[in-house]
Enzyme design. Sequence first.
Site, PDB file in Angstrom:
ATOM      1  N   GLY A  60      75.481  15.913 -46.800  1.00  0.00           N
ATOM      2  CA  GLY A  60      75.787  17.407 -46.286  1.00  0.00           C
ATOM      3  C   GLY A  60      76.811  17.935 -47.231  1.00  0.00           C
ATOM      4  O   GLY A  60      76.485  19.108 -47.510  1.00  0.00           O
ATOM      5  N   GLU A 116      84.344  15.723 -49.556  1.00  0.00           N
ATOM      6  CA  GLU A 116      85.652  16.377 -49.218  1.00  0.00           C
ATOM      7  C   GLU A 116      86.349  16.147 -50.558  1.00  0.00           C
ATOM      8  O   GLU A 116      87.629  15.991 -50.400  1.00  0.00           O
ATOM      9  CB  GLU A 116      86.095  15.586 -48.138  1.00  0.00           C
ATOM     10  CG  GLU A 116      86.483  14.166 -48.523  1.00  0.00           C
ATOM     11  CD  GLU A 116      85.368  13.104 -47.931  1.00  0.00           C
ATOM     12  OE1 GLU A 116      83.907  13.441 -47.618  1.00  0.00           O
ATOM     13  OE2 GLU A 116      85.499  12.054 -47.505  1.00  0.00           O
ATOM     14  N   GLU A 125      84.798  18.776 -43.649  1.00  0.00           N
ATOM     15  CA  GLU A 125      85.337  18.268 -44.823  1.00  0.00           C
ATOM     16  C   GLU A 125      86.701  18.779 -45.205  1.00  0.00           C
ATOM     17  O   GLU A 125      87.450  18.111 -45.853  1.00  0.00           O
ATOM     18  CB  GLU A 125      84.430  19.191 -46.055  1.00  0.00           C
ATOM     19  CG  GLU A 125      82.937  18.686 -45.913  1.00  0.00           C
ATOM     20  CD  GLU A 125      82.517  17.295 -45.888  1.00  0.00           C
ATOM     21  OE1 GLU A 125      83.407  16.532 -46.392  1.00  0.00           O
ATOM     22  OE2 GLU A 125      81.633  16.885 -45.079  1.00  0.00           O
ATOM     23  N   HIS A 181      89.193  16.293 -43.709  1.00  0.00           N
ATOM     24  CA  HIS A 181      89.260  15.104 -44.555  1.00  0.00           C
ATOM     25  C   HIS A 181      90.433  15.122 -45.269  1.00  0.00           C
ATOM     26  O   HIS A 181      91.174  14.160 -45.746  1.00  0.00           O
ATOM     27  CB  HIS A 181      88.094  14.876 -45.313  1.00  0.00           C
ATOM     28  CG  HIS A 181      86.908  13.982 -44.668  1.00  0.00           C
ATOM     29  ND1 HIS A 181      87.286  12.856 -44.198  1.00  0.00           N
ATOM     30  CD2 HIS A 181      85.701  14.162 -44.698  1.00  0.00           C
ATOM     31  CE1 HIS A 181      85.990  12.298 -43.727  1.00  0.00           C
ATOM     32  NE2 HIS A 181      84.951  13.055 -44.015  1.00  0.00           N
TER      33      HIS A 181
HETATM   34 ZN    ZN Z   1      82.903  13.018 -43.608  1.00  0.00          ZN
END
Ligand code: ZN
Length: 881
Positions: free
Chosen positions: A269, A272, A306, A309
């Site tokens: 997807g 990060e 993200e 993170h």
């Molecule tokens: Zn993740």
Amino acid sequence: MRSDTAPAIRLEDYSPAPYTIKAVALDMQLAPKATQVHARLTIRRLTDTLPGTPLVLDGGGLELTSLSVNGAAIPVESYTVTPDKLELLSPPSEPFELEIGTRIDPDANTQLEGLYRSSGTYCTQCEAEGFRRITYFLDRPDVLAVYTTRIEARKSEAPILLGNGNPVESGPVPDKPERHFAIWHDPHPKPSYLFAMVAGDLAHVADSFTTRSGRNVDLKIYVEHGREDKCDWAMDSLKRSMRWDEEVFGCEYDLDVFNIVAVSDFNMGAMENKGLNIFNDKYVLADQDTATDQDYANIEAVIAHEYFHNWTGNRITCRDWFQLCLKEGLTVFRDQEFSSDMRSRAVKRISDVRLLKSHQFPEDAGPLAHPVRPRKYTEINNFYTATVYEKGAEVVRMLKTLVGAEGFKAGTDLYFQRHDGEATTIEAFLASFAEVSGQDLSHFALWYEQAGTPLVEVESSYDATAQSLTLKISQEIAPLPGQADSKPAVIPIRFGLIGSDGADMAFENVEGAEVRQDCLILSQRRQTVRFSGVSERPALSLLRGFSAPVKLHAPEKDQDLAFRAAHDSDPFNRWQASQTLATQSLLRLVRAAEAGEELVADSVVLDVFGSILSDGSLDPAFRALSLQLPGEADLAREIGKNVDPTAVLKARDALRAALGSTHMDLLRAALSQRESGPFDPGAEAAGKRALANQALAYFAASGASDAALIVNDLFDRADNMTDRLAALTLLVHGDLPGAQAALEAFRNRHETSSLALDKWFMVQATAPLSSTLKTVRDLAGHRLFDENNPNRVRSLVHAFATGNPSQFGRPDGAGFSFVADHVLALDARNPQVAARLLTCFRSWRAYEAQRSSHAEAALQRISEAENLSRDSRDIVDRCLQ
Ligand SMILES: [Zn+2]
């Protein structure tokens, strides 16, 4: 011939590397087919390491072009090298600089790990083990280094050069007028999996954010030229995420820039990487014409995920890959909370639980089951699973329930403060909460160690004379591969006792289990819990808010469920009651379909759905969700074994048709309320669209003579993708007149938008029609199909395998065979995507005999293929185990 089975890597074998790398200076001379990478690594022997201990660096298909230690070339007899390993036989015992030259071919990289090109843009994907495909390295998350990256490329090919951290310097390359460079420095020590660079001809949109301590951060989103106008929502989501993380978790951003790059070829997807997130463009690009409301919600959630993170994953990272849930479970929990604050909390919770049950529960019940923290793996890429992510988030949610909101805040504060800059473990995470709350969490930690979904069974009895309610409760996990027995877990069950007036009743005392506020804490295999002072027989509302990831079996009459569907004060359980009612009814219809009997829907279900449809006091998004029937896969999961997907489809179709014809007037009224006006992607407007489209779906299922006309009309008039796609789906899936013309119109309209075209493929792949397999085969040869683009593969083959149970599970086995062909073809190019596709066979043993033998044959064929990748070998072996 079989490919070799790779040895398993085990948690119990963890030990730190004998050396560490404190600083990395990379010089990357980009060229499409021959990129030169020069790495200068500052390496230090750990004090426990004996001088002269060999240094073994990981590689991945690398070609070594130079090697030196402290500036001097080293003799060939003092090292060994293969494409996958570089070993210095006797490195210096004092800190030293190792310089490594490698040559790589980004154009030939179809597996999209390491450095590759996507639509002409150089980009990287290093999690989990991609950095070793760029240079030889201690490619493991507990080696934290400060990176400085110099990127050099032809200016015409890559005017934009991006790296981690802050920009330091850029300009033309002396004596090479066609080339330019940029230097980036990331002051935060990080593991190699967070390394990233991007170079290409990209457009961008810019904004800025001021952190609460006054740091000004330049925000940029980079996309292909011409797509800048589709970034507004992503940028808005980013700024809201940054503010929310400061307000709720006290986490502030720590660099001068934050860059996001959207690329069209991406295995996951999004990623990060520190200061330079790289995204699958489906989680960035959105506008009214090409993105659905679900896309908008997903973009908001993934941008947030993200970004979050940065603290949970980057500042504090994982000691080893077994701890993946440390960053993923916690970060999913954080993004779920963010979305709940941005939208309706109840609707978000229901959506998340639906996802958990449809993805994670089947995984946890079959051959691919594993604990939230696995104990062994052969290919870490196969552990980016619903169990690590979604169940991992549920475990964090239970932790919050157990220690309370204040304890949870104090625990995360302590965790951030104590472990900042470290690569750590689940034990360290839990210790922070144990310390601040004074609770012993050692029993709770079992949730990280044990696979499988606990089945919680509850028998209740009410004694009117004694005014007492007795619950006999048991918990059990069915045996799984490698886990014959299970231990009882700590299970928080939020509950309420609902009186005949619909309100929650008081009670005097509880014996047999600990109760904290509205939560029963189970901890034993069998418990008898007695409530006293209960003035009348209550309707029992258990597992409110889905307070634990368990299967709850608490037999309840249809009339009681209907009562709770109307009165439960907990919106999640109100939804759950209507779902359970529909499920019970559908299971009766499945049995009737299997027996060849007439399919007659239960009136109590029809009544409850009618009440929801007509209750204008409820949030439209909540009503839309409550009106959705359990999916075919949900029913298959409830049935558990000897599943006949054709009977499941028939049962569901029968109930949909009955709902449509019974409530024709209400549905027509709902359709006439469809709002017009300027498009608004916000949650409230999206909820209204969802409700209108759910009403339209039942109307179309009713078989009303004007149904096709009305659906075609919506398709023609729709001014947004949500409505257009809803209409197209009804036309195609219902095989209604106008379906083919609509497909053609949709394709023509969206020919240049690959994300919209993905939807065109997906609608056709998920049609529950006997002609679909032929359609899907034809589409795999279509000029617009691209077997190298993961999104396109997912939209056709993966969508067919996971979103079309009756056709993937055709009785003749042709659906299985088609998917197996694609797994094998994909495996040679992109093992990660092939292995992910292969997991759609995980529930093959649940089919009735004929289908399961076809599925087994397809798996056997994959298993016997030559040169199967380690990724696919791991999944197929476990499926057949
Ligand atoms: Zn993740």
